[in-house]
Design a protein around this motif. Structure first.
Motif, PDB file in Angstrom:
ATOM      1  N   GLY A  52      54.244  49.178 -11.107  1.00  0.00           N
ATOM      2  CA  GLY A  52      54.784  49.856 -12.283  1.00  0.00           C
ATOM      3  C   GLY A  52      55.648  48.912 -13.086  1.00  0.00           C
ATOM      4  N   ALA A  72      51.042  48.822 -13.563  1.00  0.00           N
ATOM      5  CA  ALA A  72      50.607  49.668 -12.440  1.00  0.00           C
ATOM      6  C   ALA A  72      49.674  48.902 -11.498  1.00  0.00           C
ATOM      7  CB  ALA A  72      49.912  50.922 -12.968  1.00  0.00           C
ATOM      8  N   ASP A  73      48.938  47.939 -12.048  1.00  0.00           N
ATOM      9  CA  ASP A  73      48.019  47.133 -11.231  1.00  0.00           C
ATOM     10  C   ASP A  73      48.663  45.847 -10.720  1.00  0.00           C
ATOM     11  OD1 ASP A  73      45.950  48.966 -11.576  1.00  0.00           O
ATOM     12  OD2 ASP A  73      45.287  48.013 -13.456  1.00  0.00           O
ATOM     13  N   SER A  74      49.932  45.653 -11.010  1.00  0.00           N
ATOM     14  CA  SER A  74      50.635  44.444 -10.568  1.00  0.00           C
ATOM     15  C   SER A  74      51.173  44.649  -9.149  1.00  0.00           C
ATOM     16  CB  SER A  74      51.803  44.143 -11.520  1.00  0.00           C
ATOM     17  OG  SER A  74      52.891  45.022 -11.256  1.00  0.00           O
ATOM     18  N   ASP A 116      53.743  46.363 -20.346  1.00  0.00           N
ATOM     19  CA  ASP A 116      52.689  47.363 -20.424  1.00  0.00           C
ATOM     20  C   ASP A 116      52.635  48.164 -19.123  1.00  0.00           C
ATOM     21  OD1 ASP A 116      50.000  48.439 -19.949  1.00  0.00           O
ATOM     22  OD2 ASP A 116      49.400  47.326 -21.752  1.00  0.00           O
ATOM     23  N   ALA A 117      52.925  49.460 -19.229  1.00  0.00           N
ATOM     24  CA  ALA A 117      52.963  50.309 -18.027  1.00  0.00           C
ATOM     25  C   ALA A 117      51.623  50.337 -17.311  1.00  0.00           C
ATOM     26  CB  ALA A 117      53.411  51.717 -18.401  1.00  0.00           C
ATOM     27  N   ASN A 118      50.508  50.322 -18.049  1.00  0.00           N
ATOM     28  CA  ASN A 118      49.185  50.358 -17.413  1.00  0.00           C
ATOM     29  C   ASN A 118      48.907  49.059 -16.660  1.00  0.00           C
ATOM     30  OD1 ASN A 118      48.570  52.967 -18.323  1.00  0.00           O
ATOM     31  ND2 ASN A 118      47.882  52.167 -20.300  1.00  0.00           N
ATOM     32  N   ALA A 119      49.177  47.927 -17.300  1.00  0.00           N
ATOM     33  CA  ALA A 119      48.980  46.639 -16.632  1.00  0.00           C
ATOM     34  C   ALA A 119      49.931  46.505 -15.446  1.00  0.00           C
ATOM     35  CB  ALA A 119      49.187  45.493 -17.616  1.00  0.00           C
ATOM     36  N   GLU A 155      62.787  52.646 -20.614  1.00  0.00           N
ATOM     37  CA  GLU A 155      61.515  51.922 -20.731  1.00  0.00           C
ATOM     38  C   GLU A 155      61.471  51.138 -22.036  1.00  0.00           C
ATOM     39  OE1 GLU A 155      56.916  53.189 -21.330  1.00  0.00           O
ATOM     40  OE2 GLU A 155      57.868  53.906 -19.479  1.00  0.00           O
TER      41      GLU A 155
END
Length: 149
Positions: free
Chosen positions: A53, A47-49, A42-45, A24
Motif C-alpha cells: 500500500g 498495493a503491488d509493492s 500511486d495507491a494501485n501501484a 494521502e
C-alpha cells in the motif's frame, strides 16, 4: 516555551512533541516534489509493492520529525544550524492516516574548545506512530549558543 541553550542540556534529558497526522494527499504531494517512486505516488501501484500500500517517503517522515521538535521552540534563540545528521534509519513504513510525534534524547552537550560562546549538542530523534512504533531514528549534531551571561 523557554529556549534551551547548550548549558541547559544534559545527557539523558528527554523531550516529546505533539503529533501530526499525514493524509494521502500530503504523502502524494511530497512524493511528486521530492521522491517520485510509485509506492509513494500511486495507491494501485503501491498495493503491488513490497509495502502492500501507499507509504510516505522516508525523507518526508524525517522532515516532519525534525519540524515537530523545532516548532516546539526549545532551540528558537540558541540554534546556529547543524553540521550534519548521523545514523539515519528508516525502521517502519508510514502510511496515510498515521500520526507521528517526536521523542528526543540529549546524548551529549559540550562547549567548543575554540569558540566559548557556543558548542555541540548531539540529540537522538525518534519518530513514533500512534501505535507506539518507532518508524525512524537519527542523530542531529546541533550547533548551539551558550547561555548569555
Amino acid at each position: 516555551m523557554d529556549t534551551r541553550y547548550l548549558d541547559d542540556l544534559t545527557p539523558g534529558q528527554r523531550f516529546t512533541t505533539p503529533g501530526l497526522t499525514l493524509t494521502e494527499a500530503e504523502i502524494i504531494d511530497f512524493a511528486w516534489r521530492y521522491d517520485p517512486q510509485a509506492f509513494h505516488l500511486d495507491a494501485n501501484a503501491a498495493a503491488d509493492s513490497p509495502y502492500g500500500g501507499l507509504i510516505a517517503s522516508g525523507f518526508q517522515s524525517l522532515a516532519i520529525c525534525f519540524r515537530l521538535f523545532i516548532q516546539s521552540g526549545l532551540l528558537a534563540d540558541s540554534s546556529m544550524g547543524s553540521p550534519g545528521i548521523d545514523e539515519l534509519r528508516w525502521l517502519a513504513p508510514v502510511r496515510p492516516g498515521d500520526t507521528l510525534h517526536s521523542e528526543i534524547e540529549v546524548l551529549e552537550a559540550r562547549p567548543s574548545n575554540s569558540k566559548p560562546d557556543r558548542g555541540i549538542a548531539r540529540l537522538k530523534y525518534h519518530a513514533v506512530n500512534q501505535r507506539g512504533e518507532v518508524v525512524l531514528s537519527f542523530i542531529v549534531i546541533h550547533l548551539l549558543k551558550r547561555r548569555p551571561a
